[in-house]
Structure formats: structure tokens, C-alpha cells
Design a protein around this motif. Structure first.
Motif, PDB file in Angstrom:
ATOM      1  N   GLN A 187       0.843  -1.191   0.000  1.00 39.59           N
ATOM      2  CA  GLN A 187       0.000   0.000   0.000  1.00 39.59           C
ATOM      3  C   GLN A 187       0.881   1.246   0.000  1.00 39.59           C
ATOM      4  N   GLY A 188       0.578   2.180  -0.890  1.00 35.86           N
ATOM      5  CA  GLY A 188       1.338   3.421  -0.939  1.00 35.86           C
ATOM      6  C   GLY A 188       2.614   3.347  -1.749  1.00 35.86           C
ATOM      7  N   ASP A 189       2.901   2.183  -2.367  1.00 41.67           N
ATOM      8  CA  ASP A 189       4.099   2.077  -3.206  1.00 41.67           C
ATOM      9  C   ASP A 189       3.877   2.917  -4.463  1.00 41.67           C
ATOM     10  N   GLU A 190       4.629   3.992  -4.583  1.00 35.35           N
ATOM     11  CA  GLU A 190       4.416   4.926  -5.683  1.00 35.35           C
ATOM     12  C   GLU A 190       5.510   4.855  -6.744  1.00 35.35           C
ATOM     13  N   THR A 191       6.333   3.798  -6.705  1.00 38.72           N
ATOM     14  CA  THR A 191       7.363   3.666  -7.732  1.00 38.72           C
ATOM     15  C   THR A 191       6.691   3.459  -9.091  1.00 38.72           C
ATOM     16  N   THR A 192       7.320   3.988 -10.112  1.00 36.37           N
ATOM     17  CA  THR A 192       6.726   3.929 -11.450  1.00 36.37           C
ATOM     18  C   THR A 192       6.542   2.502 -11.925  1.00 36.37           C
ATOM     19  N   VAL A 193       7.540   1.645 -11.690  1.00 37.57           N
ATOM     20  CA  VAL A 193       7.467   0.283 -12.213  1.00 37.57           C
ATOM     21  C   VAL A 193       6.311  -0.487 -11.582  1.00 37.57           C
ATOM     22  N   VAL A 194       6.102  -0.343 -10.276  1.00 41.23           N
ATOM     23  CA  VAL A 194       4.989  -1.038  -9.623  1.00 41.23           C
ATOM     24  C   VAL A 194       3.657  -0.488 -10.117  1.00 41.23           C
ATOM     25  N   GLY A 195       3.562   0.824 -10.225  1.00 39.72           N
ATOM     26  CA  GLY A 195       2.332   1.420 -10.707  1.00 39.72           C
ATOM     27  C   GLY A 195       1.975   0.951 -12.105  1.00 39.72           C
ATOM     28  N   GLU A 196       2.973   0.888 -12.994  1.00 38.23           N
ATOM     29  CA  GLU A 196       2.692   0.462 -14.369  1.00 38.23           C
ATOM     30  C   GLU A 196       2.367  -1.022 -14.430  1.00 38.23           C
ATOM     31  N   PHE A 197       3.025  -1.828 -13.557  1.00 36.66           N
ATOM     32  CA  PHE A 197       2.715  -3.259 -13.562  1.00 36.66           C
ATOM     33  C   PHE A 197       1.300  -3.517 -13.041  1.00 36.66           C
ATOM     34  N   VAL A 198       0.905  -2.830 -11.975  1.00 39.22           N
ATOM     35  CA  VAL A 198      -0.449  -2.989 -11.443  1.00 39.22           C
ATOM     36  C   VAL A 198      -1.477  -2.570 -12.497  1.00 39.22           C
ATOM     37  N   ALA A 199      -1.229  -1.441 -13.156  1.00 38.22           N
ATOM     38  CA  ALA A 199      -2.154  -0.976 -14.188  1.00 38.22           C
ATOM     39  C   ALA A 199      -2.249  -1.968 -15.339  1.00 38.22           C
ATOM     40  N   TYR A 200      -1.115  -2.551 -15.709  1.00 39.51           N
ATOM     41  CA  TYR A 200      -1.112  -3.524 -16.806  1.00 39.51           C
ATOM     42  C   TYR A 200      -1.899  -4.773 -16.408  1.00 39.51           C
ATOM     43  N   CYS A 201      -1.697  -5.238 -15.171  1.00 38.50           N
ATOM     44  CA  CYS A 201      -2.429  -6.424 -14.705  1.00 38.50           C
ATOM     45  C   CYS A 201      -3.921  -6.120 -14.577  1.00 38.50           C
ATOM     46  N   ARG A 202      -4.258  -4.908 -14.213  1.00 33.04           N
ATOM     47  CA  ARG A 202      -5.664  -4.533 -14.106  1.00 33.04           C
ATOM     48  C   ARG A 202      -6.351  -4.615 -15.482  1.00 33.04           C
ATOM     49  N   SER A 203      -5.606  -4.265 -16.515  1.00 29.84           N
ATOM     50  CA  SER A 203      -6.166  -4.260 -17.869  1.00 29.84           C
ATOM     51  C   SER A 203      -6.098  -5.614 -18.554  1.00 29.84           C
ATOM     52  N   HIS A 204      -5.053  -6.404 -18.264  1.00 32.09           N
ATOM     53  CA  HIS A 204      -4.814  -7.623 -19.029  1.00 32.09           C
ATOM     54  C   HIS A 204      -4.805  -8.905 -18.204  1.00 32.09           C
ATOM     55  N   GLY A 205      -4.716  -8.805 -16.875  1.00 34.72           N
ATOM     56  CA  GLY A 205      -4.531  -9.998 -16.050  1.00 34.72           C
ATOM     57  C   GLY A 205      -5.651 -11.004 -16.152  1.00 34.72           C
ATOM     58  N   HIS A 206      -6.886 -10.554 -16.168  1.00 32.54           N
ATOM     59  CA  HIS A 206      -8.030 -11.470 -16.194  1.00 32.54           C
ATOM     60  C   HIS A 206      -7.987 -12.353 -17.437  1.00 32.54           C
ATOM     61  N   ALA A 207      -7.627 -11.762 -18.588  1.00 29.85           N
ATOM     62  CA  ALA A 207      -7.602 -12.530 -19.830  1.00 29.85           C
ATOM     63  C   ALA A 207      -6.581 -13.661 -19.780  1.00 29.85           C
ATOM     64  N   TRP A 208      -5.424 -13.404 -19.130  1.00 27.98           N
ATOM     65  CA  TRP A 208      -4.411 -14.460 -19.038  1.00 27.98           C
ATOM     66  C   TRP A 208      -4.836 -15.550 -18.050  1.00 27.98           C
ATOM     67  N   VAL A 209      -5.279 -15.162 -16.872  1.00 29.11           N
ATOM     68  CA  VAL A 209      -5.612 -16.139 -15.836  1.00 29.11           C
ATOM     69  C   VAL A 209      -6.811 -16.982 -16.235  1.00 29.11           C
ATOM     70  N   GLU A 210      -7.798 -16.364 -16.855  1.00 26.19           N
ATOM     71  CA  GLU A 210      -9.004 -17.090 -17.249  1.00 26.19           C
ATOM     72  C   GLU A 210      -8.860 -17.801 -18.586  1.00 26.19           C
ATOM     73  N   GLY A 211      -7.689 -17.675 -19.221  1.00 25.29           N
ATOM     74  CA  GLY A 211      -7.466 -18.382 -20.470  1.00 25.29           C
ATOM     75  C   GLY A 211      -8.134 -17.767 -21.677  1.00 25.29           C
ATOM     76  N   GLU A 212      -8.478 -16.476 -21.580  1.00 25.82           N
ATOM     77  CA  GLU A 212      -9.157 -15.814 -22.694  1.00 25.82           C
ATOM     78  C   GLU A 212      -8.154 -15.248 -23.691  1.00 25.82           C
ATOM     79  N   GLN A 213      -6.904 -15.064 -23.249  1.00 21.77           N
ATOM     80  CA  GLN A 213      -5.880 -14.501 -24.113  1.00 21.77           C
ATOM     81  C   GLN A 213      -5.434 -15.542 -25.105  1.00 21.77           C
ATOM     82  N   GLY A 214      -5.304 -15.184 -26.356  1.00 22.23           N
ATOM     83  CA  GLY A 214      -4.900 -16.143 -27.378  1.00 22.23           C
ATOM     84  C   GLY A 214      -3.469 -16.589 -27.187  1.00 22.23           C
ATOM     85  N   ASP A 215      -3.187 -17.806 -27.628  1.00 19.14           N
ATOM     86  CA  ASP A 215      -1.831 -18.338 -27.530  1.00 19.14           C
ATOM     87  C   ASP A 215      -0.937 -17.695 -28.582  1.00 19.14           C
TER      88      ASP A 215
END
Length: 302
Positions: free
Chosen positions: A274-302
Motif C-alpha cells: 500500500q502506498g508504493d508509488e514507484t513507477t514500475v509497480v504502478g505500471e505493472f499494477v495498471a497492466y495487470c488490471r487491464s490484461h490480467g483477467h484474460a491471461w488467468v481465465e485463459g481468454e488470451q490467445g496463444d
């Protein structure tokens, strides 16, 4: 157990010859022999059978030979992460996977992030939920994948999806002939599970949904899915495991069956401080928020 001696053991287990192993390591043969004896004393187990002209692994040695390389890799990854933390490098993202991460395509999610943000260096290690959260809280890693969405103080969690659970049964079990298994049918069955401390929230979620009230008739605990499935193959009991990892590791003598009715699912998430404001963590969290569900649920194409 000193890592240096463990490395010596790995070389000797591969060479099965003290002279060649000592030459590869770069030490004298008597020194290698002494270090192996110290390791055997520490473990209270004979690791090698030394005969005239031959060296063979004992049963204990074979077990250590299977596990030691993985342990060394994890220790080296941890050491790199600690060094990165000491440097305070904002260009390094240190991630902890769960052991089922490969089966949930979390590695592919991270690789896709690396492709999108090539300026960041990724350092990773693999553990289990409770250990990953400890590494996160003591700043050894910057982000951690977890199962069960445990939320300790000072930790943020993003749900990425959920994994289906299945019943793992010995071949010949009365429920093995069913296409699907009712939760109520598991009430009096002997059960093999992992120790609760490895992931309390994940563990409790399974127990509450499958064995409400009295809990499971626990007959054996094993720390890894491989060992759980091996125990089931001997007829010790049954278990409830995540589907994709169970399918990948399922040995002869074990069958997997889904739950009847509503699927039993356990959430998978990404945790960060909580409160980690480093750029790399922020960008990784944002990327997972946008794309993580598709990978975990198998919706992302191979």
C-alpha cells in the motif's frame, strides 16, 4: 544447510565420481569428500553409497537430487532480489510467483508486460501465498501473486480471476466412476491436503466450501501438489486441487473429477505494498488490471 555444500552435492550427484566432481568444482578431492560428509551429518542421512570404483545415490540422496536444483535456483533468485532492493533500483521489478503460476499463465502475463515495457528488468522467484506476502511486506519483492486474496495490513490486492478446483481420486475409488462429484459425498472420506500455513485464506476457503462444520478427515499433509497426487495414487485418500495444475501433474493411478453443480473456484490475485508509488509497480499494477483477467481465465490467445 549451507548452500555451498548443496552445490557440491548437485555436481557429485550428476558426476557420480569424486574426482570428476572435484575437478568441475575446482577443489581437491579430499576437500569435496569432507564437505559431503559434513552435509550428510547435517541432514542425518547417508546420501551416497561409496564402493570400490563406483558412487551411487541412496534413496535419501535421490530425493535431495530431485529437490536441490530448484532450491538453489530459488536461493539465487532471492539473493538477486535482495541485492536489487539494496541498490534501490527503480528499473527493477521483483516478483514472487505461486507454484501454480505457470499453469495459470502468470508467467505469460509477466512476459507480455516485459514486451510492453522493455526498459524494466524483471527478477522473479517462486513460493507460496503466505511466504510471498512475507517477502512483500519485508520489501524483498515489489509484487506477489497469491491465491485466496489474503489481505494483510499494508497490502493492496487486485483480483485477476479464479481457478477451478477438482477432486483428485485414486483409480478404483467409488467416486471415480462419476462424471462429477457432489460436495456432500466427500464428508467422510480420508483427505490429503497441504499444510494450512502455506496459504491460510486459500486453505480455509476450500475447507469451508467442501467440508463445512467438522472439517476434512485429514490423514496426511504434503507441501506440494506432486506429493499430494503421489499419495493419492497409493490410495491414502483424496484431495481437492486446482484443475490446471492437477491435470498437468496427474500421475498414473489418479483420476480427476469436477464438482457437480456450481463450480468450486478460488480467486487469484496480485498483491503489492500500500502506498508504493514507484513507477514500475504502478505500471505493472495498471497492466495487470487491464490484461490480467484474460491471461488467468485463459481468454488470451496463444
Amino acid at each position: 544447510m549451507e548452500m555451498r555444500r548443496l552445490r557440491y552435492f548437485v555436481v557429485l550427484a550428476r558426476q557420480l565420481h569424486f574426482g570428476r566432481a572435484a575437478a568441475e568444482i575446482g577443489i581437491a578431492q579430499p576437500g569435496l569428500s569432507q564437505q559431503i560428509k559434513v552435509l550428510e551429518k547435517e541432514l542425518r542421512a547417508e546420501l551416497f553409497i561409496r564402493g570400490r570404483g563406483e558412487v551411487r545415490l541412496t534413496a535419501a540422496g535421490e530425493q535431495l537430487a530431485r529437490e536441490a536444483p530448484k532450491l538453489l535456483d530459488e536461493c539465487e533468485a532471492l539473493a538477486r532480489s535482495v541485492r536489487s532492493a539494496a541498490r534501490g533500483s527503480a528499473g527493477v521489478l521483483r516478483i514472487a510467483y505461486t507454484r501454480s503460476g505457470a499453469d495459470l499463465r502468470l508467467g505469460e502475463l509477466v512476459r507480455s508486460f516485459r514486451t510492453r515495457y522493455p526498459r524494466y528488468q524483471i527478477e522473479a522467484l517462486t513460493g507460496w501465498t503466505s511466504w510471498n506476502l512475507e517477502l512483500l511486506q519485508d520489501r524483498t519483492v515489489d509484487a506477489a501473486f497469491i491465491r485466496g486474496l489474503e489481505r494483510p495490513r499494508g497490502v493492496e490486492v487486485l483480483e485477476l480471476g479464479a481457478e477451478d478446483m477438482v477432486v483428485a481420486l485414486p483409480v478404483g475409488h467409488r467416486l471415480a466412476e462419476r462424471e462429477a462429484v457432489q460436495v456432500a459425498e466427500l464428508a467422510e472420506e480420508p483427505v490429503v491436503l497441504w499444510p494450512r500455513h502455506l496459504g491460510p485464506v486459500f486453505y480455509d476457503r476450500i475447507v469451508q466450501q467442501v467440508w463445512p462444520g467438522a472439517g476434512p478427515l485429514l490423514v496426511q499433509e504434503e507441501p506440494e501438489s506432486e506429493q499430494i497426487l503421489a499419495a493419492i495414487a497409493t490410495g491414502v485418500g483424496l484431495s481437492v486441487l486446482d484443475r490446471r495444475r492437477a491435470q498437468k501433474l496427474c500421475p498414473p493411478g489418479v483420476v480427476l473429477r469436477p464438482f457437480a453443480g456450481e463450480p468450486l473456484r478460488v480467486p487469484v490475485g496480485l498483491a503489492w505494498r500500500q502506498g508504493d508509488e514507484t513507477t514500475v509497480v504502478g505500471e505493472f499494477v495498471a497492466y495487470c488490471r487491464s490484461h490480467g483477467h484474460a491471461w488467468v481465465e485463459g481468454e488470451q490467445g496463444d
